[in-house]
Design a protein around this motif. Structure first.
Motif, PDB file in Angstrom:
ATOM      1  N   LEU A 210       0.921  -1.255   0.025  1.00 13.76           N
ATOM      2  CA  LEU A 210      -0.026   0.081  -0.024  1.00 13.76           C
ATOM      3  C   LEU A 210       0.785   1.300   0.004  1.00 13.76           C
ATOM      4  CD1 LEU A 210      -2.782  -0.794   2.447  1.00 13.76           C
ATOM      5  CD2 LEU A 210      -2.984  -0.835   0.125  1.00 13.76           C
ATOM      6  N   PRO A 211       0.529   2.290  -0.652  1.00 14.16           N
ATOM      7  CA  PRO A 211       1.243   3.421  -0.632  1.00 14.16           C
ATOM      8  C   PRO A 211       1.369   4.143   0.856  1.00 14.16           C
ATOM      9  CG  PRO A 211      -0.635   3.605  -2.234  1.00 14.16           C
ATOM     10  CD  PRO A 211      -0.751   2.455  -1.286  1.00 14.16           C
ATOM     11  N   ASP A 212       2.538   4.745   0.982  1.00 14.04           N
ATOM     12  CA  ASP A 212       2.968   5.082   2.282  1.00 14.04           C
ATOM     13  C   ASP A 212       2.173   6.430   2.647  1.00 14.04           C
ATOM     14  OD1 ASP A 212       4.740   3.258   3.015  1.00 14.04           O
ATOM     15  OD2 ASP A 212       6.367   4.020   1.706  1.00 14.04           O
ATOM     16  N   ASN A 213       1.050   6.907   2.109  1.00 12.26           N
ATOM     17  CA  ASN A 213       0.179   7.953   2.534  1.00 12.26           C
ATOM     18  C   ASN A 213      -0.257   7.765   3.990  1.00 12.26           C
ATOM     19  OD1 ASN A 213       0.585   9.164  -0.116  1.00 12.26           O
ATOM     20  ND2 ASN A 213      -1.436   8.173  -0.773  1.00 12.26           N
ATOM     21  N   ASN A 214      -0.265   9.009   4.606  1.00 11.12           N
ATOM     22  CA  ASN A 214      -0.921   8.903   5.973  1.00 11.12           C
ATOM     23  C   ASN A 214      -2.334   9.385   5.626  1.00 11.12           C
ATOM     24  OD1 ASN A 214      -1.404  11.606   6.016  1.00 11.12           O
ATOM     25  ND2 ASN A 214       0.690  12.206   6.537  1.00 11.12           N
ATOM     26  N   PHE A 215      -3.248   9.191   6.880  1.00 12.84           N
ATOM     27  CA  PHE A 215      -4.408   9.193   7.050  1.00 12.84           C
ATOM     28  C   PHE A 215      -4.946  10.472   6.193  1.00 12.84           C
ATOM     29  CE2 PHE A 215      -8.595  10.352   8.661  1.00 12.84           C
ATOM     30  CZ  PHE A 215      -9.538   9.312   8.367  1.00 12.84           C
ATOM     31  N   ASP A 216      -4.518  11.518   6.358  1.00 13.20           N
ATOM     32  CA  ASP A 216      -4.978  12.950   5.648  1.00 13.20           C
ATOM     33  C   ASP A 216      -4.670  12.942   4.037  1.00 13.20           C
ATOM     34  OD1 ASP A 216      -5.529  13.854   8.115  1.00 13.20           O
ATOM     35  OD2 ASP A 216      -3.569  14.821   8.397  1.00 13.20           O
ATOM     36  N   GLU A 217      -3.610  12.220   3.721  1.00 10.85           N
ATOM     37  CA  GLU A 217      -3.212  12.159   2.579  1.00 10.85           C
ATOM     38  C   GLU A 217      -4.093  11.203   1.340  1.00 10.85           C
ATOM     39  OE1 GLU A 217       1.368  12.997   2.694  1.00 10.85           O
ATOM     40  OE2 GLU A 217       0.557  11.012   3.155  1.00 10.85           O
ATOM     41  N   CYS A 218      -5.023  10.125   2.222  1.00  9.70           N
ATOM     42  CA  CYS A 218      -5.572   9.205   1.475  1.00  9.70           C
ATOM     43  C   CYS A 218      -7.056   9.767   0.930  1.00  9.70           C
ATOM     44  CB  CYS A 218      -6.108   7.787   2.309  1.00  9.70           C
ATOM     45  SG  CYS A 218      -4.450   7.126   2.781  1.00  9.70           S
ATOM     46  N   THR A 219      -7.076  10.279  -0.310  1.00  6.94           N
ATOM     47  CA  THR A 219      -8.074  11.051  -0.949  1.00  6.94           C
ATOM     48  C   THR A 219      -9.254   9.968  -1.440  1.00  6.94           C
ATOM     49  OG1 THR A 219      -7.124  11.135  -2.869  1.00  6.94           O
ATOM     50  CG2 THR A 219      -6.799  13.050  -1.640  1.00  6.94           C
ATOM     51  N   PRO A 220     -10.359  10.441  -1.367  1.00 10.80           N
ATOM     52  CA  PRO A 220     -11.215   9.405  -1.943  1.00 10.80           C
ATOM     53  C   PRO A 220     -10.874   8.855  -3.417  1.00 10.80           C
ATOM     54  CG  PRO A 220     -12.494  11.203  -1.186  1.00 10.80           C
ATOM     55  CD  PRO A 220     -11.077  11.602  -1.049  1.00 10.80           C
ATOM     56  N   LYS A 221     -10.271   9.726  -4.126  1.00 15.21           N
ATOM     57  CA  LYS A 221      -9.872   9.238  -5.763  1.00 15.21           C
ATOM     58  C   LYS A 221      -8.812   8.071  -5.502  1.00 15.21           C
ATOM     59  CE  LYS A 221      -8.542  11.001 -10.106  1.00 15.21           C
ATOM     60  NZ  LYS A 221      -7.452  11.340 -10.272  1.00 15.21           N
ATOM     61  N   ASN A 222      -7.841   8.456  -4.542  1.00 10.69           N
ATOM     62  CA  ASN A 222      -6.764   7.559  -4.280  1.00 10.69           C
ATOM     63  C   ASN A 222      -7.194   6.224  -3.859  1.00 10.69           C
ATOM     64  OD1 ASN A 222      -4.611   6.782  -2.235  1.00 10.69           O
ATOM     65  ND2 ASN A 222      -3.645   8.086  -3.327  1.00 10.69           N
ATOM     66  N   VAL A 223      -8.184   6.445  -2.764  1.00 14.26           N
ATOM     67  CA  VAL A 223      -8.611   5.108  -2.161  1.00 14.26           C
ATOM     68  C   VAL A 223      -9.407   4.106  -3.078  1.00 14.26           C
ATOM     69  CG1 VAL A 223      -9.944   3.898  -0.294  1.00 14.26           C
ATOM     70  CG2 VAL A 223      -8.595   6.167   0.057  1.00 14.26           C
ATOM     71  N   LEU A 224     -10.074   4.947  -3.841  1.00 22.47           N
ATOM     72  CA  LEU A 224     -10.829   4.168  -4.948  1.00 22.47           C
ATOM     73  C   LEU A 224      -9.927   3.289  -6.009  1.00 22.47           C
ATOM     74  CD1 LEU A 224     -13.734   3.438  -5.853  1.00 22.47           C
ATOM     75  CD2 LEU A 224     -13.559   5.558  -7.364  1.00 22.47           C
ATOM     76  N   GLY A 225      -8.964   4.049  -6.448  1.00 20.91           N
ATOM     77  CA  GLY A 225      -7.935   3.537  -7.314  1.00 20.91           C
ATOM     78  C   GLY A 225      -7.087   2.270  -6.450  1.00 20.91           C
ATOM     79  N   VAL A 226      -6.807   2.471  -5.311  1.00 16.86           N
ATOM     80  CA  VAL A 226      -6.026   1.297  -4.584  1.00 16.86           C
ATOM     81  C   VAL A 226      -7.108   0.222  -4.700  1.00 16.86           C
ATOM     82  CG1 VAL A 226      -5.105   0.639  -2.496  1.00 16.86           C
ATOM     83  CG2 VAL A 226      -4.290   2.848  -3.436  1.00 16.86           C
ATOM     84  N   THR A 227      -8.307   0.606  -4.240  1.00 16.69           N
ATOM     85  CA  THR A 227      -9.224  -0.577  -3.989  1.00 16.69           C
ATOM     86  C   THR A 227      -9.377  -1.466  -5.348  1.00 16.69           C
ATOM     87  OG1 THR A 227     -10.509   0.800  -2.484  1.00 16.69           O
ATOM     88  CG2 THR A 227     -11.599  -1.187  -3.253  1.00 16.69           C
ATOM     89  N   ARG A 228      -9.409  -0.728  -6.506  1.00 15.43           N
ATOM     90  CA  ARG A 228      -9.770  -1.266  -7.781  1.00 15.43           C
ATOM     91  C   ARG A 228      -8.422  -2.059  -8.079  1.00 15.43           C
ATOM     92  NH1 ARG A 228     -11.326   3.626 -10.722  1.00 15.43           N
ATOM     93  NH2 ARG A 228     -13.468   3.798 -10.505  1.00 15.43           N
ATOM     94  N   TYR A 229      -7.166  -1.747  -7.863  1.00 16.16           N
ATOM     95  CA  TYR A 229      -6.132  -2.311  -8.116  1.00 16.16           C
ATOM     96  C   TYR A 229      -5.855  -3.612  -7.352  1.00 16.16           C
ATOM     97  CZ  TYR A 229      -0.796  -2.432  -8.351  1.00 16.16           C
ATOM     98  OH  TYR A 229       0.276  -2.927  -8.594  1.00 16.16           O
ATOM     99  N   LEU A 230      -6.260  -3.363  -5.968  1.00 13.09           N
ATOM    100  CA  LEU A 230      -6.001  -4.731  -5.289  1.00 13.09           C
ATOM    101  C   LEU A 230      -7.134  -5.747  -5.748  1.00 13.09           C
ATOM    102  CD1 LEU A 230      -5.531  -3.119  -1.574  1.00 13.09           C
ATOM    103  CD2 LEU A 230      -3.781  -4.432  -3.199  1.00 13.09           C
ATOM    104  N   ILE A 231      -8.366  -5.287  -6.041  1.00 13.41           N
ATOM    105  CA  ILE A 231      -9.387  -6.289  -6.203  1.00 13.41           C
ATOM    106  C   ILE A 231      -9.078  -7.121  -7.696  1.00 13.41           C
ATOM    107  CG2 ILE A 231     -11.974  -6.694  -6.761  1.00 13.41           C
ATOM    108  CD1 ILE A 231     -10.848  -6.235  -3.579  1.00 13.41           C
TER     109      ILE A 231
END
Ligand code: SF4
Length: 395
Positions: A210-231
């Motif tokens: 997972l990227p080293d982003n902290n909680f504040d840096e995890c934007t909805p777009k970023n999180v959605l992209g990570v979700t899609r990637y992992l799944i």
């Protein structure tokens, strides 16, 4: 053994050893050089042999005092292959000579593989070094972020080194097929990355970080992209259903859902009663290296191997703080169905300036999606749901 030493009985001790505090490339997301922490500037560019001797003595004493069965040294940087080859081998020899009569010693190395050549491979063979290569996917994706100091992509040079390592493994020269560590990029397609690794590069072992982003840096777009990637990557891996291909983040989650209480740390497979910390080229000691990008006392210097014992490391404020973070569920996670297998996710992704570590992982929804996908896979494979429910309802 004193009571405090008994309290800290350890099976597996892992040291992330910064043998080189510089790198031959300049990935824009690198937590060492490009995320605000400038510690590397005051560290010696290359570790000295007398520092390695002090470390070896520190580890030997620690092993004797804590009954450590296995010590793993992860050669890390920067880029560890910036060391001169004979010097690197001298380091391995010194560590082995000092430690091997009190504990098993293992070596691992994380590299961009650009400097790998036949001479390096012979050293890895002689010293039994397990090599892992950093690569983020096919050329166009990898080269968006893994660039050299002139901004040029590094895919070609890395894959050339990776192939040398793979050929050496096939010829029986290396103890393990080289694995790949890949940072999840929310703009990439996880299925494409996985297929490229397996079909085009013949990689057998990989991990998606997972990227080293902290909680504040995890934007909805970023999180959605990570979700899609992992799944997408998980679906490819699970439909391959090839026992020869291991994706550590997925196999670990499956094992955890089946009740394994082992953890993985550093570059190790799953281990119990394990501790890990970072030693910089000066001998300065810190906790988990990936926490260096967050501005918090948890990444304060613990001490230096010259005048600090292992028990002082383990009872130091940063080490205890990190243990407490890892053992304390964020408030908002208390009611979560996944809490026993997730524990709030990685500390780096939990951290915010306001609440410190009392947040769920910034990638909470990505993790939830992955756990659901894993449960579906286990159910399709014939695992009784009651077994998973028992794990999820355990304390
Ligand atoms: S899935 Fe989210 S809410 Fe649940 S334990 Fe993990 S971080 Fe917390």
């Amino acid at each position: 053994m004193s009571s405090i030493e008994r309290e800290y009985a350890i099976d597996h001790l892992e040291v992330i050893l910064k043998v080189a505090e510089r790198c031959n490339i300049n990935c824009d997301y690198c937590y060492v050089f490009n995320r605000g922490n400038e510690n590397w500037k005051i560290e010696p560019p290359i570790i000295r042999l007398d520092t390695v001797q002090v470390l070896a003595d520190f580890l030997r004493r620690g092993a004797l005092e804590h009954g450590v069965r296995r010590i793993q040294v992860d050669f890390h940087g920067g880029e560890p292959l910036l060391l001169k080859r004979p010097f690197f081998e001298e380091i391995c020899t010194l560590l082995r000579r000092t430690i091997e009569d009190v504990a098993e010693i293992r070596f691992a190395l994380q590299t961009n593989a650009i400097l790998v050549n036949q001479e390096w491979i012979e050293i890895f063979q002689r010293q039994g070094v397990h090599v892992s290569v950093s690569l983020d996917g096919p050329r166009d994706l990898n080269d968006m972020h893994r660039i050299d100091h002139k901004g040029r992509g590094t895919y070609g040079a890395t894959v050339k080194g990776l192939k040398l390592l793979q050929r050496a493994y096939e010829r029986g020269l290396l103890p393990m097929s080289p694995g790949v560590l890949c940072v999840v990029n929310p703009e990439f397609n996880g299925a494409d990355v996985y297929r490229h690794f397996v079909d085009d590069l013949g990689i057998k072992g990989m991990d998606f970080l997972l990227p080293d982003n902290n909680f504040d840096e995890c934007t909805p777009k970023n999180v959605l992209g990570v979700t899609r990637y992992l799944i997408d990557a998980f679906k490819q891996w699970s439909s391959d259903d090839n026992p020869e291909i291991d994706v550590r983040i997925f196999s670990t989650q499956l094992k955890t859902l089946l009740g394994s209480d082992a953890v993985f740390i550093g570059f190790s497979a799953q281990v119990r009663r394990a501790v890990a910390f970072t030693v910089e080229s000066s001998g300065n000691i810190f906790v988990d290296d990936t926490l260096r990008s967050i501005n918090d006392p948890v990444f304060n210097k613990i001490g230096n191997i010259v005048d600090t014992s292992l028990v002082e490391v383990l009872s130091s404020a940063p080490f205890m703080m990190l243990q407490s973070v890892s053992n304390t569920l964020p408030n908002v996670c208390e009611e979560c169905v996944w809490r026993t297998v997730c524990s709030g996710g990685r500390p780096t992704n939990r951290f915010s300036a306001q609440n410190k570590f009392d947040n769920p992982s910034g990638y909470c929804s990505s993790l939830r999606a992955l756990y659901s996908e894993c449960v579906g896979y286990l159910a399709r494979s014939g695992v009784e749901l009651s077994k998973i429910e028992a794990v999820l309802n355990s304390n």
